[in-house]
Write a protein that holds these residues in place. Structure first.
Motif, PDB file in Angstrom:
ATOM      1  N   ARG A 185       0.841  -1.192   0.000  1.00 20.52           N
ATOM      2  CA  ARG A 185       0.000   0.000   0.000  1.00 20.52           C
ATOM      3  C   ARG A 185       0.877   1.243   0.000  1.00 20.52           C
ATOM      4  NH1 ARG A 185      -3.887   1.459   5.030  1.00 20.52           N
ATOM      5  NH2 ARG A 185      -1.841   1.858   5.970  1.00 20.52           N
ATOM      6  N   GLU A 221       4.136  -1.229   3.870  1.00 20.67           N
ATOM      7  CA  GLU A 221       2.847  -1.613   4.418  1.00 20.67           C
ATOM      8  C   GLU A 221       2.138  -2.524   3.429  1.00 20.67           C
ATOM      9  OE1 GLU A 221       0.600   1.816   5.513  1.00 20.67           O
ATOM     10  OE2 GLU A 221       2.284   2.776   6.560  1.00 20.67           O
ATOM     11  N   THR A 235      -1.200  -4.842   2.072  1.00 20.81           N
ATOM     12  CA  THR A 235      -2.645  -4.673   2.015  1.00 20.81           C
ATOM     13  C   THR A 235      -3.291  -5.909   1.400  1.00 20.81           C
ATOM     14  OG1 THR A 235      -4.428  -3.245   1.197  1.00 20.81           O
ATOM     15  CG2 THR A 235      -2.532  -3.549  -0.251  1.00 20.81           C
ATOM     16  N   GLU A 239      -5.175  -7.127  -1.105  1.00 15.34           N
ATOM     17  CA  GLU A 239      -5.675  -6.915  -2.454  1.00 15.34           C
ATOM     18  C   GLU A 239      -5.289  -8.108  -3.311  1.00 15.34           C
ATOM     19  OE1 GLU A 239      -4.245  -3.215  -3.946  1.00 15.34           O
ATOM     20  OE2 GLU A 239      -5.192  -2.019  -2.364  1.00 15.34           O
TER      21      GLU A 239
END
Length: 222
Positions: free
Chosen positions: A181, A190, A192, A194
């Motif tokens: 992210r 970071e 995420t 997805e």
């Protein structure tokens, strides 16, 4: 996919720990596609292992760099890795090799593939382990001399991103594992939840078109 691809490009980090068993698993995953595979090293890979398992050209331990004609499109694989480190590198020898490869085929539409994208992203955590400014400047000078270069593609960032480099589009592809992210105020990577994904490149009437296809997996299976 409704059509089988003519070739598969794997843009680095084939393995996590560069273990032989990991590369054997990659070969097993690619085999059912029944298309030639072209690999390049990422910061998690070992050049010698790529030679052993994928028969890439060149001397074992040296930068993994080669070109291949895919019908109307030429693929050039450029090694941006610095063995044992996450950031990339482009020295004079690698750039001289790239320039010579481009001089050798000045007309054929060309796609340059590398692991580290040649862009500044604005995300500190990503830019800290990207390509140094000197390498980006030198690469820009080489690419600018060769109008047949239609696109540069890269991995490394675990994120879809587009940009411009020497007047040519750049595309970073999503990871087949986990996505990152963007945070413009953080020095930490970071992650995420997805979908993973891949890019599909096609040459239509001399124009190179790139699609990004998400793949259903852990991130959206629940």
């Amino acid at each position: 996919m409704p059509q089988r691809p003519d070739a598969v490009l794997v843009s680095g980090d084939l393995a996590d720990n560069a273990a032989d068993a990991e590369y054997e698993q990659v070969r097993d995953i690619l085999a059912p596609i029944e298309a030639p595979s072209y690999v390049l090293p990422g910061n998690h890979d070992d050049r010698r292992a790529l030679h052993r398992h994928f028969g890439v050209p060149g001397a074992a331990g040296e930068p993994v760099q080669y070109s291949v004609d895919l019908g109307p499109l030429r693929l050039i694989v450029l090694d941006t890795t610095r063995p044992g480190e996450d950031p990339g590198a482009l020295d004079g020898a690698r750039l001289e090799w790239l320039d010579a490869e481009l001089v050798a085929a000045p007309v054929l539409p060309t796609l340059i593939a590398m692991h580290h994208p040649p862009l500044v992203t604005g995300v500190p955590a990503w830019d800290d382990f990207g390509l140094p400014a000197a390498g980006r400047r030198a690469l820009r000078e080489v690419v600018a001399r060769h109008p047949q270069v239609r696109r540069l593609v890269a991995g490394h960032l675990h994120r879809i991103m587009t940009g411009e480099f020497a007047g040519r589009p750049v595309l970073t592809v999503p990871s087949t594992y986990v996505q990152a992210r963007p945070n413009f105020d953080s020095g930490e990577i970071e992650w995420t939840h997805e979908p993973s994904g891949f890019a599909l490149h096609t040459l239509l009437n001399g124009e190179l078109i790139s699609h990004v296809q998400p793949v259903r997996g852990r991130a959206d299976s629940s």
